[in-house]
Structures are given as structure tokens and as C-alpha cells.
Scaffold this active site. Structure first.
Site, PDB file in Angstrom:
ATOM      1  N   TYR A  69      16.981  21.982  75.530  1.00 46.99           N
ATOM      2  CA  TYR A  69      15.962  22.673  74.806  1.00 46.99           C
ATOM      3  C   TYR A  69      14.821  23.433  75.596  1.00 46.99           C
ATOM      4  O   TYR A  69      14.068  24.179  74.917  1.00 46.99           O
ATOM      5  CB  TYR A  69      15.167  21.672  73.827  1.00 46.99           C
ATOM      6  CG  TYR A  69      15.702  21.334  72.662  1.00 46.99           C
ATOM      7  CD1 TYR A  69      17.069  20.548  72.474  1.00 46.99           C
ATOM      8  CD2 TYR A  69      15.314  21.476  71.195  1.00 46.99           C
ATOM      9  CE1 TYR A  69      17.801  20.162  71.353  1.00 46.99           C
ATOM     10  CE2 TYR A  69      15.827  21.257  70.300  1.00 46.99           C
ATOM     11  CZ  TYR A  69      17.112  20.523  70.282  1.00 46.99           C
ATOM     12  OH  TYR A  69      17.706  20.004  69.132  1.00 46.99           O
ATOM     13  N   GLU A 246       9.711  12.446  60.814  1.00 50.63           N
ATOM     14  CA  GLU A 246       9.408  13.202  59.918  1.00 50.63           C
ATOM     15  C   GLU A 246       9.085  12.401  58.510  1.00 50.63           C
ATOM     16  O   GLU A 246       8.199  12.768  57.759  1.00 50.63           O
ATOM     17  CB  GLU A 246      10.461  14.291  59.528  1.00 50.63           C
ATOM     18  CG  GLU A 246      10.007  15.194  58.232  1.00 50.63           C
ATOM     19  CD  GLU A 246      11.200  16.697  58.342  1.00 50.63           C
ATOM     20  OE1 GLU A 246      10.845  17.697  58.994  1.00 50.63           O
ATOM     21  OE2 GLU A 246      12.303  16.235  57.684  1.00 50.63           O
TER      22      GLU A 246
HETATM   23  C1  2GW Z   1      18.258  15.762  71.014  1.00 49.65           C
HETATM   24  C2  2GW Z   1      19.095  15.150  70.126  1.00 49.65           C
HETATM   25  C3  2GW Z   1      19.039  15.170  68.878  1.00 49.65           C
HETATM   26  C4  2GW Z   1      18.082  16.030  68.093  1.00 49.65           C
HETATM   27  C5  2GW Z   1      17.336  16.603  68.966  1.00 49.65           C
HETATM   28  C6  2GW Z   1      16.991  16.282  70.282  1.00 49.65           C
HETATM   29  C7  2GW Z   1      15.956  17.118  71.082  1.00 49.65           C
HETATM   30  C8  2GW Z   1      14.860  17.479  70.584  1.00 49.65           C
HETATM   31  C9  2GW Z   1      16.244  17.320  72.793  1.00 49.65           C
HETATM   32  O1  2GW Z   1      17.256  16.961  73.303  1.00 49.65           O
HETATM   33  N1  2GW Z   1      15.297  17.803  73.254  1.00 49.65           N
HETATM   34  C10 2GW Z   1      14.131  18.159  72.656  1.00 49.65           C
HETATM   35  O2  2GW Z   1      13.186  18.645  73.330  1.00 49.65           O
HETATM   36  N2  2GW Z   1      13.884  17.768  71.309  1.00 49.65           N
HETATM   37  C11 2GW Z   1      12.519  18.174  70.728  1.00 49.65           C
HETATM   38  O3  2GW Z   1      12.297  17.676  69.628  1.00 49.65           O
HETATM   39  C12 2GW Z   1      12.197  19.711  70.762  1.00 49.65           C
HETATM   40  O4  2GW Z   1      10.768  20.067  70.848  1.00 49.65           O
HETATM   41  C13 2GW Z   1      12.708  19.925  69.168  1.00 49.65           C
HETATM   42  O5  2GW Z   1      12.318  21.130  68.765  1.00 49.65           O
HETATM   43  C14 2GW Z   1      12.144  18.675  68.536  1.00 49.65           C
HETATM   44  C15 2GW Z   1      12.818  18.345  67.159  1.00 49.65           C
HETATM   45  O6  2GW Z   1      14.383  18.502  67.401  1.00 49.65           O
HETATM   46  P1  2GW Z   1      15.119  19.583  66.571  1.00 49.65           P
HETATM   47  O7  2GW Z   1      14.305  20.729  66.533  1.00 49.65           O
HETATM   48  O8  2GW Z   1      16.427  19.699  67.228  1.00 49.65           O
HETATM   49  O9  2GW Z   1      15.164  18.915  65.274  1.00 49.65           O
HETATM   50  P2  2GW Z   1      15.481  19.722  63.775  1.00 49.65           P
HETATM   51  O10 2GW Z   1      14.864  21.161  64.004  1.00 49.65           O
HETATM   52  O11 2GW Z   1      16.336  19.226  62.873  1.00 49.65           O
HETATM   53  O12 2GW Z   1      13.830  19.396  63.260  1.00 49.65           O
HETATM   54  C16 2GW Z   1      13.146  18.378  62.266  1.00 49.65           C
HETATM   55  O13 2GW Z   1      13.412  17.073  62.027  1.00 49.65           O
HETATM   56  C17 2GW Z   1      13.429  16.068  63.133  1.00 49.65           C
HETATM   57  C18 2GW Z   1      13.645  15.046  62.626  1.00 49.65           C
HETATM   58  O14 2GW Z   1      15.038  14.609  62.737  1.00 49.65           O
HETATM   59  C19 2GW Z   1      11.840  16.405  63.564  1.00 49.65           C
HETATM   60  O15 2GW Z   1      11.018  15.720  62.493  1.00 49.65           O
HETATM   61  C20 2GW Z   1      11.326  17.780  63.769  1.00 49.65           C
HETATM   62  O16 2GW Z   1      10.143  17.840  63.939  1.00 49.65           O
HETATM   63  C21 2GW Z   1      11.856  18.556  62.499  1.00 49.65           C
HETATM   64  O17 2GW Z   1      11.404  19.838  62.605  1.00 49.65           O
END
Ligand code: 2GW
Ligand code: MN
Length: 296
Positions: A69, A246
């Protein structure tokens, strides 16, 4: 540091006369507990900025960039410098396990970035649990003494248009772009009573997005602390809420009402076509290959 100030408008500031009769009628711009819902056309950005600027506030922004990321940081930061709280003192806190991969970005005057090293992981359960904990401990150690307001944002996103001081408030949440046309029984809340994130079918206000929480540092501190505790309590009972933090966030905000609600203009998704009530997309999640970006 949270200094609640009077809303002092500069004398002789010329702006359009407010009307009590003419305004947006296609959207609701206030919640039933009288928190404003921020939509384009419901505020005057010049007036709002002129009220907040003399307070000389510092805004903290936390963002996690763990593993692959880190690739999202460049665009996130470049576009934030163009559109996000422009003209305000800004402190970015970038949490990463790859400090050497943090891009160097030209920051405007009064804006700073600190990189804070945290352990890596590719298990979302761990990162998700860590996020609330790290926000909590970094507020205790550092942010509390350095900023007035805080925003905690997803990194896989870009700013596309103005996001300014109209978004400041005690506790600020954003309406998720995927569910604002749905009835509450269709929201993806956690529905098992055994979870601390449980919300019954006949309760709920909006479905809030986990990609943005904001507000006074102390209010976001309490939110992070409660969500973390409940997340851990669930983990102890081998329960993972439907949408991880969330879900906990949604539960918290149902019983601790936000003082300001941002419309989906402030949290869109690139794959989603614009709808007629969304006049401007300010912040949007980029399209990503989930499997690729989440693997080592
Ligand atoms: C690792 C494995 C699976 C999912 C995410 C990650 C991961 C997240 C990672 O390897 N590295 C990392 O820096 N992140 C951080 O967590 C990064 O800031 C990212 O934007 C945030 C949320 O993960 P993301 O963006 O992949 O999830 P979304 O876009 O599906 O987000 C929504 O749902 C999530 C809950 O499942 C959270 O609540 C998130 O805030 C929501 O926007
Ligand atoms: Mn995301």
C-alpha cells in the site's frame, strides 16, 4: 489543545446573502439530531475558510501504508497538497513498515510529514486491529500536543476537488457512497448479537464509511479507544465483525452521534458512476487489484 473558538467572521468580507427560502432541495442537509450534512451548494467556502483561518489551527492526518500500500502514498499526498485543507497547518502521520519507500513530496508552507515505523502484516485482521490501536497511542504520545483536529484516512484514495474547513467539527463521519439510497435493514452492519458491533435491523441512521473519521483530537481519541476495545473483546470471543473496524465505527456512531456528517462527495469510489445529487467528487477510492495489492 482543542480550543473551541467563536465563529468570528471578518468585517467587510463580501459574500452572497444567505437565504432562508432558496437552497438545495434535492438532498437533506441536516440530520434529525441537527448535525449539518455537507453538500456542495450548502456552504460558502470563502466564508467558512475566513472564519477558521484566523484560529491558526493545525490539522493532523493519519494514513496507513503497510506493505504494497506504500504505492498509493504519492498520489494521495500530491493530491492532498492540491485540495485538502489548503492554507491550513497540516501534519501528516504516515504509518508504514517500509519507511524507505515513502516518496518525498513537496509540501506547502506550514505542512509537515512524519514517518512512523510500524510492524508489517498482510493479514487484514491484524492491520485493522492495529490501526485503531496505533491511532490511539500516537494521539497519546504525539498528536494531542501537535494538532487541534484530526482526520484518519484510507491511503488507497485521491483528492479531486476542494476539501476544506467546512469539514471541521467535534466528531465528523462520512456517508458511505454505496448505501445512501438504501433502507437501514439493507446496511451491512454487524447483525449478530454476540458481537459488540451489533446493530438491530430497526436501528441505524446512515451507513458510515470506515475510510474517513475526523474531529477534535480528543473525540477521535475516545472513538479509537472504544472501537479498539470492542474489536479486541470480539476477537477474544473469536468473532470478527462483518466489516471489521467499519462495523465497530458504525456501532459507535449510532450511540455517539457525529456533530457533522460529510456527504458521499467526501468518499466516492472510482468505479462508481457519479449520481445526480453528487455535484462534485472531492475524495475517491482508486480501483485496485485486491488480491495483488494485499499479497506479499
Ligand atoms: C491488507 C489485507 C487486506 C486488506 C487490507 C490490507 C491493508 C490495508 C494493507 O496491506 N496495507 C495497508 O496499509 N492497509 C491500510 O488499511 C491502508 O491504509 C488502506 O487504505 C486501509 C484499509 O484497507 P483497504 O483500503 O484495502 O480496504 P477497503 O478500501 O476495502 O476499505 C473499507 O473497509 C475496511 C474494512 O474492511 C476499512 O474499514 C476501510 O477503512 C474501509 O474504507
Ligand atoms: Mn480503502
Amino acid at each position: 489543545r482543542s480550543r473551541i473558538r467563536n465563529m468570528v467572521s471578518p468585517e467587510k468580507l463580501l459574500y452572497k446573502q444567505p437565504s432562508v427560502l432558496v437552497g438545495r432541495t434535492d438532498v437533506v442537509s441536516v440530520t434529525p439530531w441537527l448535525a449539518p450534512i455537507i453538500w456542495e451548494g450548502t456552504f460558502d467556502p470563502v466564508l467558512v475558510d475566513n472564519i477558521y483561518k484566523p484560529m491558526n489551527l493545525t490539522i493532523a492526518t493519519t494514513v496507513f501504508a503497510i506493505g504494497k500500500y506504500v504505492r498509493f502514498l504519492q498520489d494521495f499526498l500530491d493530491t492532498a497538497e492540491k485540495h485538502f485543507m489548503v492554507g491550513f497547518n497540516m501534519r501528516y502521520y504516515v504509518f508504514t513498515d517500509r519507511p524507505h519507500d515513502v516518496p518525498s513530496v513537496n509540501l506547502s508552507q506550514g505542512r509537515h510529514l512524519s514517518v512512523i515505523q510500524v510492524p508489517g502484516s498482510n493479514r487484514w485482521q491484524e492491520i485493522s486491529a492495529q490501526r485503531m490501536e496505533i491511532i490511539q497511542t500516537t494521539i497519546e504520545r504525539q498528536i494531542r500536543g501537535e494538532a487541534d483536529y484530526i482526520f484518519c484516512l484510507d491511503v488507497d484514495s485521491k483528492f479531486h476537488a476542494h476539501w476544506g474547513s467546512e469539514s471541521l467539527g467535534r466528531l465528523v463521519a462520512v456517508i458511505h457512497p454505496g448505501y445512501y439510497e438504501q433502507t437501514r435493514d439493507r446496511f451491512p452492519y454487524e447483525r449478530r448479537p454476540a458481537s459488540t458491533a451489533y446493530i438491530p435491523m430497526d436501528e441505524g441512521d446512515y451507513y458510515y464509511g470506515g475510510a474517513m473519521i475526523g474531529g477534535f483530537v480528543e473525540d477521535v481519541y475516545t472513538l479509537a479507544k472504544v472501537c479498539r476495545t470492542q474489536f479486541e473483546e470480539d476477537a477474544g470471543n473469536s468473532i470478527e465483525a462483518a466489516w471489521q473496524e467499519e462495523s465497530h465505527l458504525n456501532r459507535y456512531l449510532l450511540y455517539n452521534k457525529p456533530s457533522k456528517v460529510l456527504s458521499p462527495e467526501y468518499l466516492w469510489q472510482d468505479f462508481k458512476a457519479k449520481t445526480k445529487e453528487v455535484k462534485v467528487i472531492r475524495f475517491s477510492g482508486v480501483i485496485k487489484n485486491y488480491a495483488e495489492v494485499r499479497s506479499n
